[in-house]
Design an enzyme around this catalytic site. Structure first.
Site: not given
Length: 296
Positions: A101-102
């Site tokens: 979830k960057r």
């Protein structure tokens, strides 16, 4: 370099694996130390040992495997080292989706790409679109890698922001619509082509069908079946891509993630009836693989 064979793009690798195993099952790997079965210590040693057992028992039934970085990052550098060891044991034909979830400003995202793709060996990652296309571009730039953009997630609070209506965009021809719909519409044009997909939860079947209509060609990573109660039949009906780039491939670019539905169910079965834990994990994985077939 010219003359060298280029690595196949992610969607091709995913399709080949899906066809080989006959399923769109994605094996989620999120070993919680507080939920480990008897015989595994509640520390990194136990986490790594249990994750290895899950991989060995269930991976043969899966189209992809999705380690959740948080369950390893929580142990600091030692946890990352454990994840690296596990990654090295995953067969080369099994795509690895790092659930990270960057997404950040361009220079930071570029370094995130190096960390995830080069250091950890991710074939695909999950990314957040909150900072806009600028934050996604470095994570989509490689033709042999892939990024699943968070769109309409499976958690109970997803609608708090994702369901907010955004204004009509006359210049782009976009109607007033929920934020998740706008994310899907925009993500379809991000990247060089064939490197972007969407995370869409099984707990929101109406929204999943809506998003598929907006983005018919994007691959979907679908969490939320099993422990979260999502309906896999609705996912199989609407989750597969119907257009390029993900359509017309075995599995239609669909991955349906199951984590606790395999590991948790196996723990209960093994401890309740004295079954071998590895065999129970394998049986749970086979069951989910059959429930999530590659449809014609």
């Amino acid at each position: 370099m010219t003359g060298e064979a280029q690595p196949p793009i992610y969607l091709e690798r995913l399709a080949a694996r899906s066809a080989a195993v006959g399923t769109v099952l994605c094996l989620g790997l999120d070993p919680d130390p507080d939920a480990l079965p008897d015989g595994f210590s509640r520390d990194l040693r136990g986490v790594e040992a249990f994750a290895r057992l899950v991989l060995q028992a269930a991976a043969p039934c899966a189209a992809a495997v999705k380690p959740n970085l948080a369950f390893f990052e929580a142990f600091g550098s030692a946890g990352i080292a454990a994840l690296e060891r596990l990654r090295a044991e995953i067969p080369s034909d099994l795509p690895v989706v790092m659930d990270a979830k960057r997404g950040d400003i361009g220079s930071t995202a570029a370094r995130q790409a190096v960390a995830l793709f080069d250091s950890l060996g991710a074939d695909a990652i999950t990314v957040s679109p909150y900072l806009g296309e600028e934050a996604i571009a470095p994570l989509l730039a490689r033709a042999d890698r892939f990024a699943y953009v968070l769109c309409r997630t499976s958690n109970p609070g997803a609608g708090e922001l994702q369901g907010l209506r955004v204004a009509e965009d006359e210049a782009a021809g976009h109607p007033s619509e929920p934020l998740y719909a706008r994310v899907a519409r925009r993500a379809a044009a991000w990247g060089p082509g064939g490197t972007a997909g969407l995370v869409v939860g099984a707990t929101a079947p109406r929204e999943l069908a809506e998003i598929r209509a907006i983005a018919p060609g994007l691959a979907f990573l679908v969490p939320g079946v099993g422990a979260q109660g999502g309906d896999e039949s609705a996912v199989l009906a609407d989750g597969r891509a119907t257009a390029a780039p993900a359509g017309a491939r075995p599995g239609g670019g669909l991955l349906v993630n199951v984590s606790r539905g395999i590991a948790g169910a196996a723990i209960k079965r093994a401890q309740g009836a004295g079954h071998d834990l590895g065999e129970a994990i394998a049986a749970a994985a086979r069951d989910w693989a059959l429930r999530l077939p590659v449809l014609p």
